[in-house]
Design an enzyme around this catalytic site. Sequence first.
Site, PDB file in Angstrom:
ATOM      1  N   HIS A 144       0.876  -1.173   0.000  1.00 22.59           N
ATOM      2  CA  HIS A 144       0.000   0.000   0.000  1.00 22.59           C
ATOM      3  C   HIS A 144       0.919   1.230   0.000  1.00 22.59           C
ATOM      4  O   HIS A 144       2.027   1.177   0.533  1.00 22.59           O
ATOM      5  CB  HIS A 144      -0.820  -0.055   1.291  1.00 22.59           C
ATOM      6  CG  HIS A 144      -1.899   0.969   1.409  1.00 22.59           C
ATOM      7  ND1 HIS A 144      -1.644   2.282   1.739  1.00 22.59           N
ATOM      8  CD2 HIS A 144      -3.245   0.876   1.267  1.00 22.59           C
ATOM      9  CE1 HIS A 144      -2.799   2.944   1.792  1.00 22.59           C
ATOM     10  NE2 HIS A 144      -3.778   2.114   1.502  1.00 22.59           N
ATOM     11  N   ASP A 221       3.201  -4.717   8.385  1.00 26.87           N
ATOM     12  CA  ASP A 221       1.998  -3.904   8.208  1.00 26.87           C
ATOM     13  C   ASP A 221       0.796  -4.829   8.388  1.00 26.87           C
ATOM     14  O   ASP A 221       0.468  -5.627   7.514  1.00 26.87           O
ATOM     15  CB  ASP A 221       2.000  -3.255   6.819  1.00 26.87           C
ATOM     16  CG  ASP A 221       0.738  -2.431   6.557  1.00 26.87           C
ATOM     17  OD1 ASP A 221      -0.152  -2.403   7.451  1.00 26.87           O
ATOM     18  OD2 ASP A 221       0.633  -1.836   5.476  1.00 26.87           O
ATOM     19  N   GLN A 224      -4.296  -5.256   7.163  1.00 26.61           N
ATOM     20  CA  GLN A 224      -5.282  -6.198   6.623  1.00 26.61           C
ATOM     21  C   GLN A 224      -5.242  -7.552   7.322  1.00 26.61           C
ATOM     22  O   GLN A 224      -5.935  -8.486   6.905  1.00 26.61           O
ATOM     23  CB  GLN A 224      -5.069  -6.395   5.110  1.00 26.61           C
ATOM     24  CG  GLN A 224      -5.250  -5.132   4.286  1.00 26.61           C
ATOM     25  CD  GLN A 224      -6.679  -4.602   4.287  1.00 26.61           C
ATOM     26  OE1 GLN A 224      -7.634  -5.316   4.629  1.00 26.61           O
ATOM     27  NE2 GLN A 224      -6.843  -3.346   3.915  1.00 26.61           N
ATOM     28  N   LYS A 247     -10.344  -0.022  10.472  1.00 26.23           N
ATOM     29  CA  LYS A 247     -10.576  -1.224   9.667  1.00 26.23           C
ATOM     30  C   LYS A 247     -11.013  -2.403  10.538  1.00 26.23           C
ATOM     31  O   LYS A 247     -11.257  -3.492  10.034  1.00 26.23           O
ATOM     32  CB  LYS A 247      -9.298  -1.612   8.907  1.00 26.23           C
ATOM     33  CG  LYS A 247      -8.909  -0.639   7.805  1.00 26.23           C
ATOM     34  CD  LYS A 247      -7.765  -1.216   6.990  1.00 26.23           C
ATOM     35  CE  LYS A 247      -6.968  -0.207   6.210  1.00 26.23           C
ATOM     36  NZ  LYS A 247      -7.701   0.569   5.226  1.00 26.23           N
ATOM     37  N   CYS A 387      -4.790   2.382  -3.610  1.00 24.13           N
ATOM     38  CA  CYS A 387      -3.551   2.909  -3.019  1.00 24.13           C
ATOM     39  C   CYS A 387      -2.394   1.936  -3.189  1.00 24.13           C
ATOM     40  O   CYS A 387      -1.541   1.825  -2.298  1.00 24.13           O
ATOM     41  CB  CYS A 387      -3.731   3.268  -1.549  1.00 24.13           C
ATOM     42  SG  CYS A 387      -4.882   4.621  -1.317  1.00 24.13           S
TER      43      CYS A 387
END
Lengths: 430, 130
Positions: A144, A221, A224, A247, A387
């Site tokens: 991203h 990261d 997600q 999220k 993104c």
Amino acid sequence: MTNDERRATGDGRLGAYEVLRPTLDTSRIRADFPILAEQVNGRSVVFLDSAASSQKPVQVLQAMDDVYRHAYANVHRGVYTFSEAATERYEQARVKIARFIGAPAAENIVFTRNATEALNLLAYSYGRHFLQPGDEILITELEHHANFVPWQVLAQERGLRLKFIPISPEGRLALDKLDELLTPRTRLLSFAHVSNVLGAITDPRPIIQRAHAIGARVIVDGSQSVPHMPVNVVELDCDFLVFSGHKMLGPTGIGVLYGKRDLLDAMPPFLTGGDMISAVGFDGPRWNDVPLKFEAGTPAFVEAIGLGAAVDYLSALDMSAVRAHERELTAYALERMSEVPGAKIIGPTDPDVRGGVVTFTLDRVHPHDLASLLDREGVAIRAGHHCAQPLHIRLGLSATARASFYIYTEPHEVDALIEAIYKARHALKR
Amino acid sequence: MQDLYREHILDHYENPRHHGTLEHADFTHEESNPLCGDRIRIDVKLGSEGDRYRIAEAAFTGDGCIISQAAASMLLEDVMGKSVDEVEQLEPQHVLDLVGAPLTAARVKCALLGLKVLKTGIKLWKLQRS
């Protein structure tokens, strides 16, 4: 098997125990999400864009409302009741989040605005102080922009070399290239646990082990992954983990940086001002202890408390059950999409290694036209490059369509998506 | 469902007017919409009466959604013979009227890409001459 062992799945695969567990009671869950009862263009909304931002349960809304109504005052300041109550709830949220990701202590949790700010904090504070010209940072082609641009800027500014782990033809990280990409100059590795476009789940553990073996630090990261599957930072042994609250049922404006204590202690502050100092004299400031050293100014403490309630909600469902639910939905969606003529799935088609993100293209239909037509049917999907422009350049695509799932998504919503795609085709005479 | 993708929009997308490139164009300009990757390139040949310049010929190429490409086709059809000064004064609403379909805020950008390319092209051409 201990509870911790069961929870600690880095790769998204579930052991036999979890597969037998019933997945989520979505009708009960949906009753907690008032927005899902809304109509869009005269139809019940089919919300398939949770990977961008999730909807919020009443428990989160109430937790925040309750602070404003009954316990609101600035934190870490007053000695009066409201301030102490707000401070206690804020620090309690930090404890909940630490437990949620298996962090050793609440002090490992720094609140930021979102994952983007957490990554920028790392680029400024860690990157600008611990990396030297000629050092290498390794990221991946599927990142991203939040995990791409801060490193590009840092590399340009400090004379660093930015390298990329490529993607394989099946849309996963080409980890067979890892050994040649890791060099004695590699100081930092940063990658997405789950790709927001390809859905690909990367097991961080072998990557982290290999990076540590050559003395590099690793940022995961988790934007997600943390909302969708069990993630345990001790089990992963990552140096840093970042994720966004919005999220994962939480409000906007609150995110998390987890860091190992010795690293957070060694890092200089990112932003400076109030709350992050222990003392200020005319000769200069002394920094506060971790994590407050990184939380300059009045923090988004009501939002942090909201995120604490979101973590309570997810913990009660059990993150293994959340993953199992999304795996089932993804398997079903991949199967249904394979019936649509001209539809092409982007990324791996094995639901065992794919998060609840189904990205696709439709022959002769631009994703934006598709998304507009789907909206007429009340179906909300994302269209564009999500993104992740460098990844789209690699894929040779200017845009893709993406449907993503969460705890409240039901199989009939996948059916609604497929039906709306056929209708869109018809409207465009394709 | 039909209102956005009504017949004349689909027709302009399927059979774009003034599509292609021009040899010996007086100016060429290209831009893309970073959000969705829509891309439009416009070539223009000018005719002059004294110091008054008109659009004599124009052609576009590009890729992207139906709205962006159909709107570019409609725009070029509309500006044929107009003076460059006139085109520079065109309001976004003029293009939205040509498209004639209800566009949400996110899709207005798609429709206006062609106009942006054409206006910027004229501006750069003027700068180069002065």
